[in-house]
Design a protein around this motif. Structure first.
Motif, PDB file in Angstrom:
ATOM      1  N   GLU A  92      11.276   7.347 -14.147  1.00  0.00           N
ATOM      2  CA  GLU A  92      11.928   7.519 -15.446  1.00  0.00           C
ATOM      3  C   GLU A  92      10.958   7.294 -16.606  1.00  0.00           C
ATOM      4  O   GLU A  92      11.073   7.930 -17.652  1.00  0.00           O
ATOM      5  N   MET A  93      10.000   6.404 -16.427  1.00  0.00           N
ATOM      6  CA  MET A  93       8.956   6.233 -17.447  1.00  0.00           C
ATOM      7  C   MET A  93       8.189   7.535 -17.618  1.00  0.00           C
ATOM      8  O   MET A  93       7.918   7.979 -18.741  1.00  0.00           O
ATOM      9  N   ILE A  94       7.854   8.155 -16.494  1.00  0.00           N
ATOM     10  CA  ILE A  94       7.092   9.405 -16.528  1.00  0.00           C
ATOM     11  C   ILE A  94       7.912  10.530 -17.155  1.00  0.00           C
ATOM     12  O   ILE A  94       7.447  11.235 -18.056  1.00  0.00           O
ATOM     13  N   SER A  95       9.161  10.696 -16.708  1.00  0.00           N
ATOM     14  CA  SER A  95       9.981  11.815 -17.193  1.00  0.00           C
ATOM     15  C   SER A  95      10.398  11.640 -18.649  1.00  0.00           C
ATOM     16  O   SER A  95      10.679  12.620 -19.341  1.00  0.00           O
ATOM     17  N   ASN A  96      10.453  10.392 -19.117  1.00  0.00           N
ATOM     18  CA  ASN A  96      10.829  10.130 -20.509  1.00  0.00           C
ATOM     19  C   ASN A  96       9.619   9.940 -21.421  1.00  0.00           C
ATOM     20  O   ASN A  96       9.760   9.504 -22.566  1.00  0.00           O
ATOM     21  N   ASN A  97       8.421  10.243 -20.894  1.00  0.00           N
ATOM     22  CA  ASN A  97       7.186  10.126 -21.680  1.00  0.00           C
ATOM     23  C   ASN A  97       7.010   8.739 -22.285  1.00  0.00           C
ATOM     24  O   ASN A  97       6.530   8.587 -23.399  1.00  0.00           O
ATOM     25  N   PHE A  98       7.421   7.741 -21.517  1.00  0.00           N
ATOM     26  CA  PHE A  98       7.211   6.368 -21.964  1.00  0.00           C
ATOM     27  C   PHE A  98       5.793   5.971 -21.573  1.00  0.00           C
ATOM     28  O   PHE A  98       5.379   6.188 -20.441  1.00  0.00           O
ATOM     29  N   PRO A  99       5.027   5.410 -22.478  1.00  0.00           N
ATOM     30  CA  PRO A  99       3.611   5.127 -22.188  1.00  0.00           C
ATOM     31  C   PRO A  99       3.439   4.113 -21.057  1.00  0.00           C
ATOM     32  O   PRO A  99       4.078   3.068 -21.043  1.00  0.00           O
ATOM     33  N   ILE A 100       2.564   4.441 -20.107  1.00  0.00           N
ATOM     34  CA  ILE A 100       2.256   3.544 -18.988  1.00  0.00           C
ATOM     35  C   ILE A 100       0.741   3.412 -18.896  1.00  0.00           C
ATOM     36  O   ILE A 100       0.043   4.375 -18.586  1.00  0.00           O
ATOM     37  N   ASP A 101       0.244   2.232 -19.158  1.00  0.00           N
ATOM     38  CA  ASP A 101      -1.204   2.026 -19.152  1.00  0.00           C
ATOM     39  C   ASP A 101      -1.738   1.600 -17.791  1.00  0.00           C
ATOM     40  O   ASP A 101      -2.910   1.799 -17.496  1.00  0.00           O
ATOM     41  N   MET A 102      -0.881   0.992 -16.971  1.00  0.00           N
ATOM     42  CA  MET A 102      -1.299   0.643 -15.616  1.00  0.00           C
ATOM     43  C   MET A 102      -0.069   0.320 -14.779  1.00  0.00           C
ATOM     44  O   MET A 102       0.940  -0.181 -15.285  1.00  0.00           O
ATOM     45  N   VAL A 103      -0.170   0.612 -13.474  1.00  0.00           N
ATOM     46  CA  VAL A 103       0.851   0.236 -12.502  1.00  0.00           C
ATOM     47  C   VAL A 103       0.248  -0.772 -11.530  1.00  0.00           C
ATOM     48  O   VAL A 103      -0.815  -0.515 -10.947  1.00  0.00           O
ATOM     49  N   PHE A 104       0.904  -1.904 -11.380  1.00  0.00           N
ATOM     50  CA  PHE A 104       0.524  -2.906 -10.379  1.00  0.00           C
ATOM     51  C   PHE A 104       1.483  -2.736  -9.199  1.00  0.00           C
ATOM     52  O   PHE A 104       2.695  -2.888  -9.340  1.00  0.00           O
ATOM     53  N   SER A 105       0.933  -2.406  -8.026  1.00  0.00           N
ATOM     54  CA  SER A 105       1.731  -2.085  -6.844  1.00  0.00           C
ATOM     55  C   SER A 105       1.403  -3.055  -5.715  1.00  0.00           C
ATOM     56  O   SER A 105       0.232  -3.271  -5.392  1.00  0.00           O
ATOM     57  N   LEU A 106       2.443  -3.630  -5.110  1.00  0.00           N
ATOM     58  CA  LEU A 106       2.219  -4.539  -3.990  1.00  0.00           C
ATOM     59  C   LEU A 106       1.507  -3.797  -2.864  1.00  0.00           C
ATOM     60  O   LEU A 106       1.929  -2.728  -2.437  1.00  0.00           O
ATOM     61  N   ASP A 107       0.418  -4.371  -2.382  1.00  0.00           N
ATOM     62  CA  ASP A 107      -0.390  -3.761  -1.333  1.00  0.00           C
ATOM     63  C   ASP A 107       0.422  -3.668  -0.026  1.00  0.00           C
ATOM     64  O   ASP A 107       1.110  -4.619   0.351  1.00  0.00           O
ATOM     65  N   GLU A 108       0.343  -2.523   0.649  1.00  0.00           N
ATOM     66  CA  GLU A 108       1.068  -2.334   1.916  1.00  0.00           C
ATOM     67  C   GLU A 108       0.758  -3.431   2.925  1.00  0.00           C
ATOM     68  O   GLU A 108       1.615  -3.821   3.727  1.00  0.00           O
ATOM     69  N   GLU A 109      -0.452  -3.942   2.867  1.00  0.00           N
ATOM     70  CA  GLU A 109      -0.895  -4.951   3.826  1.00  0.00           C
ATOM     71  C   GLU A 109      -0.057  -6.222   3.761  1.00  0.00           C
ATOM     72  O   GLU A 109       0.064  -6.951   4.739  1.00  0.00           O
ATOM     73  N   TYR A 110       0.560  -6.462   2.596  1.00  0.00           N
ATOM     74  CA  TYR A 110       1.316  -7.704   2.412  1.00  0.00           C
ATOM     75  C   TYR A 110       2.809  -7.429   2.235  1.00  0.00           C
ATOM     76  O   TYR A 110       3.545  -8.266   1.722  1.00  0.00           O
ATOM     77  N   ALA A 111       3.270  -6.271   2.693  1.00  0.00           N
ATOM     78  CA  ALA A 111       4.640  -5.855   2.406  1.00  0.00           C
ATOM     79  C   ALA A 111       5.555  -5.827   3.628  1.00  0.00           C
ATOM     80  O   ALA A 111       6.690  -5.383   3.535  1.00  0.00           O
ATOM     81  N   LYS A 112       5.100  -6.324   4.760  1.00  0.00           N
ATOM     82  CA  LYS A 112       5.885  -6.181   5.989  1.00  0.00           C
ATOM     83  C   LYS A 112       7.220  -6.923   5.922  1.00  0.00           C
ATOM     84  O   LYS A 112       8.183  -6.523   6.600  1.00  0.00           O
ATOM     85  N   ASP A 113       7.336  -7.963   5.132  1.00  0.00           N
ATOM     86  CA  ASP A 113       8.579  -8.722   5.036  1.00  0.00           C
ATOM     87  C   ASP A 113       9.393  -8.369   3.790  1.00  0.00           C
ATOM     88  O   ASP A 113      10.361  -9.050   3.462  1.00  0.00           O
ATOM     89  N   VAL A 114       8.999  -7.300   3.090  1.00  0.00           N
ATOM     90  CA  VAL A 114       9.690  -6.897   1.866  1.00  0.00           C
ATOM     91  C   VAL A 114      10.700  -5.800   2.189  1.00  0.00           C
ATOM     92  O   VAL A 114      10.324  -4.685   2.562  1.00  0.00           O
ATOM     93  N   SER A 115      12.003  -6.104   2.076  1.00  0.00           N
ATOM     94  CA  SER A 115      13.043  -5.110   2.341  1.00  0.00           C
ATOM     95  C   SER A 115      12.978  -4.003   1.290  1.00  0.00           C
ATOM     96  O   SER A 115      12.934  -4.281   0.098  1.00  0.00           O
ATOM     97  N   GLY A 116      12.958  -2.762   1.761  1.00  0.00           N
ATOM     98  CA  GLY A 116      12.941  -1.635   0.828  1.00  0.00           C
ATOM     99  C   GLY A 116      11.615  -1.419   0.144  1.00  0.00           C
ATOM    100  O   GLY A 116      11.556  -0.855  -0.956  1.00  0.00           O
ATOM    101  N   TYR A 117      10.526  -1.834   0.809  1.00  0.00           N
ATOM    102  CA  TYR A 117       9.200  -1.660   0.193  1.00  0.00           C
ATOM    103  C   TYR A 117       8.928  -0.197  -0.124  1.00  0.00           C
ATOM    104  O   TYR A 117       9.256   0.708   0.649  1.00  0.00           O
ATOM    105  N   CYS A 118       8.274   0.041  -1.276  1.00  0.00           N
ATOM    106  CA  CYS A 118       7.884   1.387  -1.677  1.00  0.00           C
ATOM    107  C   CYS A 118       6.487   1.338  -2.296  1.00  0.00           C
ATOM    108  O   CYS A 118       6.261   0.560  -3.234  1.00  0.00           O
ATOM    109  N   PRO A 119       5.549   2.139  -1.807  1.00  0.00           N
ATOM    110  CA  PRO A 119       4.183   2.141  -2.355  1.00  0.00           C
ATOM    111  C   PRO A 119       4.135   2.923  -3.666  1.00  0.00           C
ATOM    112  O   PRO A 119       3.728   4.088  -3.699  1.00  0.00           O
ATOM    113  N   ILE A 120       4.512   2.293  -4.749  1.00  0.00           N
ATOM    114  CA  ILE A 120       4.628   3.010  -6.030  1.00  0.00           C
ATOM    115  C   ILE A 120       3.267   3.488  -6.537  1.00  0.00           C
ATOM    116  O   ILE A 120       3.209   4.347  -7.426  1.00  0.00           O
ATOM    117  N   HIS A 121       2.178   2.959  -5.968  1.00  0.00           N
ATOM    118  CA  HIS A 121       0.849   3.424  -6.383  1.00  0.00           C
ATOM    119  C   HIS A 121       0.624   4.893  -6.035  1.00  0.00           C
ATOM    120  O   HIS A 121      -0.166   5.573  -6.692  1.00  0.00           O
TER     121      HIS A 121
END
Length: 299
Positions: free
Chosen positions: A18-47
């Motif tokens: 929605e940030m992208i489609s609404n042209n909302f400025p995004i200077d950086m995305v911090f994404s949880l590394d897959e290596e540390y996501a095994k216990d995260v329900s619904g993990y998504c690699p937003i990077h």
């Protein structure tokens, strides 16, 4: 205006889209590394999405590590959006953005602050509810409210059904918030502390079914902690774990026995006697792959 998104799950992905489609400025995305996501329900690699749109990315294990804090300080964002992250946000990060950090919670704050909010709402029989974007502070989901969006939980909804409804509500909520922030029309509203309630943490062992409970409450527990959560379960003969993912409530016309006893077994389902009905189990995991017999008990 400058902004940063920090996230790790599908709700983070929706907000990024929605940030992208609404042209909302995004200077950086911090994404949880897959290596540390095994216990995260619904993990998504937003990077992955960020890289597709040439948005700078930083993968992280702990967002409050010094390296990440320094990067955020260099960006000097107006807003930091922390969406779908179970980690505590360091005070150093809260103090970085010019206008503040924005968080998300799947309940109508100040009601139901705290942990496992989607699960608790199903367990409590909540139907009409809202999700909230709010300004983060050092309290537990206690900052000023930016905007809320309604969604509805049906009595037949399982956890993944509620999750899908919530994601659509997040999408609508994000559009309202990004439009409001760009136009300066959003006025943060302080939460009424007299209306606040708090949800405590739930753990996998809390999915153990009490067969002396009502069949309605048992079915509600099954629906609340089904996929993507660890699931509700019983212990066959007190030893072998049987996880119940889906079940149907039926009336009992002629079966006499003890709550928790198996009263019918077939290849695609089995029935469990409850004190006020029969639970027909249609999707389950037999963890130890043992054979189920009529008359044996789940404890």
């Amino acid at each position: 205006m400058k902004s940063v998104l920090i996230g790790s799950v599908y709700s983070s992905q929706i907000v990024l889209e929605e940030m992208i489609s609404n042209n909302f400025p995004i200077d950086m995305v911090f994404s949880l590394d897959e290596e540390y996501a095994k216990d995260v329900s619904g993990y998504c690699p937003i990077h992955v999405t960020a890289e597709k749109y040439n948005i700078p990315v930083k993968k992280f294990r702990k967002i409050s590590d010094d390296e990440n804090v320094e990067i955020l300080k260099r960006i000097k964002p107006d807003y930091i959006f922390v969406i779908g992250l179970s980690q505590l946000i360091d005070k150093r990060i809260l103090e970085i953005p010019l206008k503040g950090c924005v968080g998300f919670h799947p309940t109508p704050l100040p009601k139901f602050r705290g942990r496992a909010a989607m699960v608790w709402q199903v367990l409590l029989g909540v139907h009409e509810t809202k999700c909230t974007m709010f300004m983060l502070d050092e309290g537990m989901d206690s900052g000023d409210i930016l905007c809320q969006q309604e969604y509805f939980i049906d009595d037949s909804d399982y956890a993944d059904d509620v999750g899908a409804k919530l994601l659509e509500a997040i999408r609508l909520l994000s559009r309202k918030v990004f439009t409001g922030l760009k136009t300066g029309t959003i006025v943060p509203i302080k939460q009424n502390e007299d209306e606040a309630s708090y949800l405590l943490i739930r753990r996998p062992e809390d999915g153990l079914i009490d067969w002396k409970d009502s069949i309605e409450n048992i079915h509600r527990l099954i629906r609340a902690v089904s996929h993507p959560y660890p699931g509700a379960y019983g212990m066959y003969d007190g030893i072998h774990q049987v996880i119940i993912w889906r079940a149907e409530v039926m009336k009992n016309h002629n079966i006499i026995g003890i709550p928790g006893q198996i009263c019918r077994v077939s290849t695609d389902s089995f029935d469990i006697l409850c004190k006020d009905g029969i639970l027909k189990v249609t999707d389950w995991d037999n963890v130890d792959n043992i054979k189920l017999f009529v008359g044996h008990k789940l404890k």
